[in-house]
Design an enzyme around this catalytic site. Sequence first.
Site, PDB file in Angstrom:
ATOM      1  N   SER A  65      34.110 155.755  -0.907  1.00 33.34           N
ATOM      2  CA  SER A  65      34.890 154.508  -1.011  1.00 33.34           C
ATOM      3  C   SER A  65      34.152 153.354  -1.670  1.00 33.34           C
ATOM      4  CB  SER A  65      35.380 154.072   0.367  1.00 33.34           C
ATOM      5  OG  SER A  65      36.444 154.884   0.758  1.00 33.34           O
ATOM      6  N   LYS A  68      35.748 152.229  -4.747  1.00 34.48           N
ATOM      7  CA  LYS A  68      36.916 151.339  -4.751  1.00 34.48           C
ATOM      8  C   LYS A  68      36.571 149.963  -5.333  1.00 34.48           C
ATOM      9  CE  LYS A  68      38.900 153.723  -0.753  1.00 34.48           C
ATOM     10  NZ  LYS A  68      39.056 153.729   0.720  1.00 34.48           N
ATOM     11  N   TYR A 192      41.770 159.287  -8.309  1.00 39.08           N
ATOM     12  CA  TYR A 192      41.176 158.748  -7.074  1.00 39.08           C
ATOM     13  C   TYR A 192      40.135 159.716  -6.494  1.00 39.08           C
ATOM     14  CZ  TYR A 192      40.831 157.382  -2.176  1.00 39.08           C
ATOM     15  OH  TYR A 192      40.338 157.028  -0.940  1.00 39.08           O
ATOM     16  N   TYR A 244      36.514 148.350   6.665  1.00 40.58           N
ATOM     17  CA  TYR A 244      37.756 148.728   7.383  1.00 40.58           C
ATOM     18  C   TYR A 244      37.847 147.999   8.724  1.00 40.58           C
ATOM     19  CZ  TYR A 244      36.518 152.287   4.065  1.00 40.58           C
ATOM     20  OH  TYR A 244      36.091 152.920   2.956  1.00 40.58           O
ATOM     21  N   VAL A 262      32.363 157.075   3.007  1.00 39.23           N
ATOM     22  CA  VAL A 262      32.122 158.125   4.008  1.00 39.23           C
ATOM     23  C   VAL A 262      31.043 159.123   3.591  1.00 39.23           C
ATOM     24  CG1 VAL A 262      34.336 158.030   5.227  1.00 39.23           C
ATOM     25  CG2 VAL A 262      34.075 159.543   3.250  1.00 39.23           C
TER      26      VAL A 262
HETATM   27  N1  GLN Z   1      37.568 159.919  -0.438  1.00 37.28           N
HETATM   28  C1  GLN Z   1      37.660 159.403   0.905  1.00 37.28           C
HETATM   29  C2  GLN Z   1      39.078 159.476   1.388  1.00 37.28           C
HETATM   30  O1  GLN Z   1      39.947 159.160   0.643  1.00 37.28           O
HETATM   31  C3  GLN Z   1      37.162 157.988   0.905  1.00 37.28           C
HETATM   32  C4  GLN Z   1      37.173 157.381   2.285  1.00 37.28           C
HETATM   33  C5  GLN Z   1      35.990 156.526   2.565  1.00 37.28           C
HETATM   34  O2  GLN Z   1      34.943 156.613   1.950  1.00 37.28           O
HETATM   35  N2  GLN Z   1      36.137 155.704   3.593  1.00 37.28           N
HETATM   36  O3  GLN Z   1      39.347 159.849   2.503  1.00 37.28           O
END
Ligand code: GLN
Length: 312
Positions: A65, A68, A192, A244, A262
């Site tokens: 993430s 992003k 994505y 988050y 993650v």
């Molecule tokens: N690729 C992961 C997902 O879409 C990214 C989530 C994350 O890093 N929090 O679940």
Amino acid sequence: MMADLHRLVAEITAEMSAAAVRGRVADYIPELAKVSPDHFGMVVITADGREVAGGDADMDFSIQSISKLFSLVEALSRDADAVWARVGREPSGSAFNSIVQLEAEGGRPRNPFINAGAIAVTDLVAAGEDSRAGIGAILRLVRDLAGDDSIASDGAVAYSEAATGHRNAALAHFMKAHGTIDGPVDTTLSTYFHQCAIAMSCRQLARAGRFLMNGGIDPATGHCIVSPERARRIAALMLSCGHYDASGEFAFQVGLPAKSGVGGGILAIAPGRASIAVWSPGLSPQGNSLLGTAALERLAHGMGWSVFNPDC
Ligand code: GLN
């Protein structure tokens, strides 16, 4: 100051490398479950261009993430009004992959850093292009920021996520039904998954974050990546939404804008002071690196770096 920073990074690296409680490696993406929780790395790049590294600083990991942030920069540079027409700027207070909030709020994601919001942003980057153009643009940006053309998306991780990413597919189809995304769902999701699968080291990531510590200008090249106002606003979103449903706690404990993934990485910015990348694969229940967060807390307190500190 440099001597203090070297000593602190060495102390933090020793402490984190030896920690017994390390969190849980993400296993909902099978390829990520293969990574050992024993890793710890960090790199701090100061405003005067020095790099201080500790542990597994040059080992690649899946940025997940954290990507992003880069897709948001790319989408904002193309059409900022279109971004803010489809995603909000409020902390979600919900899990990063929550479906219930999206339905309750009519298919408009709370912010660009939860999965739904990031998929909607990526859709703008992928829009109207063939399936590889979007990831190509995001990779170009990341390589340019890091000054390293070897950075790539890990095909095995992207495949692993595509094969198991049913929640993300549900979010994307739901947004398509609401008109939040325009492109073919498959193209948007593929873009994505490939952006999440970009593999980088702490050193590459800290280099890629330099423009945010420096008011939007990449200190390595002098290129204006974003305006000073946009750099401040991206930092505001990182602070309020970058972790988050643990964003408030992170702001309370660390006090720096940061974005987690993650894969166990976190990119944090001390504006005017430093770009910092940490990595340890074990996660908290909210999906943020346990030891990476602890390391940033120690570093920020030790150096007096906080956006709430009048001397910072
Ligand atoms: N690729 C992961 C997902 O879409 C990214 C989530 C994350 O890093 N929090 O679940």
